[in-house]
Design an enzyme around this catalytic site. Structure first.
Site, short mmCIF file in Angstrom:
data_model
loop_
_atom_site.label_atom_id
_atom_site.label_comp_id
_atom_site.label_asym_id
_atom_site.label_seq_id
_atom_site.Cartn_x
_atom_site.Cartn_y
_atom_site.Cartn_z
N HIS A 38 0.84 -1.21 0.00
CA HIS A 38 0.00 0.00 0.00
C HIS A 38 0.86 1.25 0.00
O HIS A 38 1.76 1.36 0.83
CB HIS A 38 -0.84 0.11 1.29
CG HIS A 38 -1.59 -1.12 1.65
ND1 HIS A 38 -2.75 -1.47 1.03
CD2 HIS A 38 -1.35 -2.06 2.60
CE1 HIS A 38 -3.21 -2.59 1.58
NE2 HIS A 38 -2.38 -2.97 2.52
N GLY A 40 1.76 4.65 1.30
CA GLY A 40 1.50 5.19 2.64
C GLY A 40 1.86 4.21 3.74
O GLY A 40 1.89 4.57 4.92
N HIS A 443 -5.15 33.37 26.28
CA HIS A 443 -6.13 32.94 27.28
C HIS A 443 -7.54 33.05 26.67
O HIS A 443 -7.81 34.02 25.98
CB HIS A 443 -6.05 33.86 28.51
CG HIS A 443 -7.10 33.59 29.53
ND1 HIS A 443 -7.03 32.55 30.42
CD2 HIS A 443 -8.29 34.22 29.78
CE1 HIS A 443 -8.10 32.56 31.19
NE2 HIS A 443 -8.90 33.56 30.81
#
Length: 464
Positions: A38, A40, A443
């Protein structure tokens, strides 16, 4: 240059191989890549990516059960395991075809078949159409690894699974035994436990997630136990008796062997390098414990032969493989790249809660003789964590007391796999505590805990 002649041939199209090939092509090299299964590799097709897709499903399922906490209502919550798996496979397929497209776009010649190295500078590829003989001055071995199988505990795809079977399960386990508590074992334990399997994890070492900082391991164990997972440490599975629809596991703890019954076993006891059938020994490439021996620049000692990724040893991580791929391509193209520093490669585990770390643990820093300053900050002290309903977790930082160097960072809790990158960038830039303290963190964010953990190491923490 003849059509079967290249500057660089890469064997294996996983996250190490395909990245090496693309980088080589970008640098003007004529590149070929050989892949037997395959595009990947394991990562995209049977590892990192499809597991994250499945874990996302279990995370959403878990949150649906908590709807009431958020002022929401969800009735008749359930799941369809086949549909969860189908989504996971579709994600993997999308990325797999993406790799093929990227190779084509970068003019990398791809061969689907089994490669071997009959002689120096030569690669033989067995394809459906016959055998292709290729030549190149530089050959990069990126053949990866597979699941280690222990004698007597071999997978059969029915009662005993490897990670591959666990990604396309023939059924939903009711009573599950996971052997091994590294990242793979814990991720599958977390997934199936969340979906309702009665899950037991067996770890031969004295604590789960043994590569992590001891404090993080202990925190994670507490969280998993709260989720009704059974954790057995300093334990070994000696034997599996397979019956009809059940497995009796002989588990040894403290010198005593007890029998426990399960309907499914997942074996996650490490990996073995794919070194066979390549002809490496005949070429003079040194293989030790199923891994190719290399120098820090992934050279094998045989001129023009490199090895990257899992085949070249720990840490067995996709991002390490990709980075080595880039480094080797640049080396072949005449550049002078830095060697990959294993201490600056983060480990991420996508269980619930997530775990992420980089650099030295507190124990490792002490062993190396550092005088250290350690800071900690809990999720419960962070506004964003409380707003998310994810108040369980902690961030821990380890500094060299004399220089202020960030030696290591360790986290457990929501989204820490995304947060860790801040500390990695810091380490790459050789940051000190002073720079981290002077950095303004936005924040409200989870990242503020990273700041507070640094402040805590120096007695300046604000919010605890």
């Amino acid at each position: 240059m003849a059509s079967d002649s290249f500057d660089m041939i890469v064997i294996g199209a996983g996250p190490g191989g395909y990245v090496a090939a693309i980088r080589g092509a970008q640098l003007g090299l004529k590149v070929a890549i050989v892949e037997r299964e395959h595009m990947g590799g394991i990562c995209l097709n049977w590892g990192c990516i499809p597991t994250k897709a499945m874990l996302r499903s279990s995370e959403v399922f878990h949150l649906m059960h908590r709807a009431k906490e958020f002022g929401l209502s969800a009735e008749g919550i359930g799941y369809d395991l086949d549909a969860v798996v189908k989504r996971s496979r579709a994600v993997a397929k999308q990325l797999n075809s993406g790799v093929g497209h990227l190779l084509k776009k970068n003019k990398v010649t791809a061969y689907m078949g089994e490669a071997s190295l009959p002689a120096k500078g030569r690669v033989s590829v067995k394809t459906d159409k016959g055998t292709e003989e290729l030549k190149a001055k530089n050959i990069v071995i990126a053949t990866g690894a597979r699941a280690r199988e222990l004698p007597g505990l071999e997978a059969d795809g029915d009662l005993v699974w490897t990670y591959k079977h666990a990604l396309v399960p023939p059924r939903m386990p009711k009573k599950l035994l996971v052997i091994g508590s590294g990242a793979i074992g814990i991720e599958f334990a977390s997934f199936y436990n969340t979906l309702g399997a009665e899950t037991t994890v067996v770890e031969v070492m004295d604590r789960i997630l043994p590569v992590e900082d001891a404090e993080i391991s202990a925190f994670a164990k507490k969280a998993f136990t709260k989720q009704k997972m059974k954790i057995m440490e300093k334990a070994a599975v000696k034997q599996l008796d397979r019956g009809k629809g059940k497995v009796t596991a002989h588990i040894e703890t403290g010198g005593k062997v007890e029998k426990h019954e399960f309907d499914t076993v997942i074996s996650a006891v490490g990996i073995v390098g794919n070194t066979e059938g390549l002809g490496l020994e005949d070429l003079g490439v040194k293989v030790e414990k199923t891994h190719v021996v290399t120098d820090p620049h992934c050279r094998t000692g045989v001129d023009g032969v490199y090895a990257i990724g899992d085949i070249a040893g720990a840490p067995w991580l996709a991002h390490k493989a990709s980075h080595e791929g880039v480094m080797v391509a640049e080396l072949i193209a005449g550049g002078k790249p830095h060697a990959v520093d294993p201490d600056s490669i983060a480990g991420c585990t996508y269980c619930h809660p997530q775990i992420a770390s980089v650099g030295l643990t507190e124990a490792q820093a002490k062993e190396k003789g550092y005088k250290i300053k350690v800071g900690r900050f809990p999720f419960i002290g962070n506004g964003k964590a409380i707003a998310l309903g994810e108040a369980e977790g902690m961030v821990k930082t380890v500094f060299d007391a004399s220089t202020g160097e960030l030696l290591g960072a360790h986290m457990v809790g929501a989204e820490v796999t995304e947060l860790i990158q801040g500390y990695i960038v810091g380490r790459t830039l050789e940051t000190t505590e002073e720079e981290l303290m002077n950095t303004v963190f936005p924040h409200p964010t989870l990242s503020e805990m990273m700041h507070e953990s640094v402040l805590d190491a120096y007695g300046r923490v604000i919010h605890i």
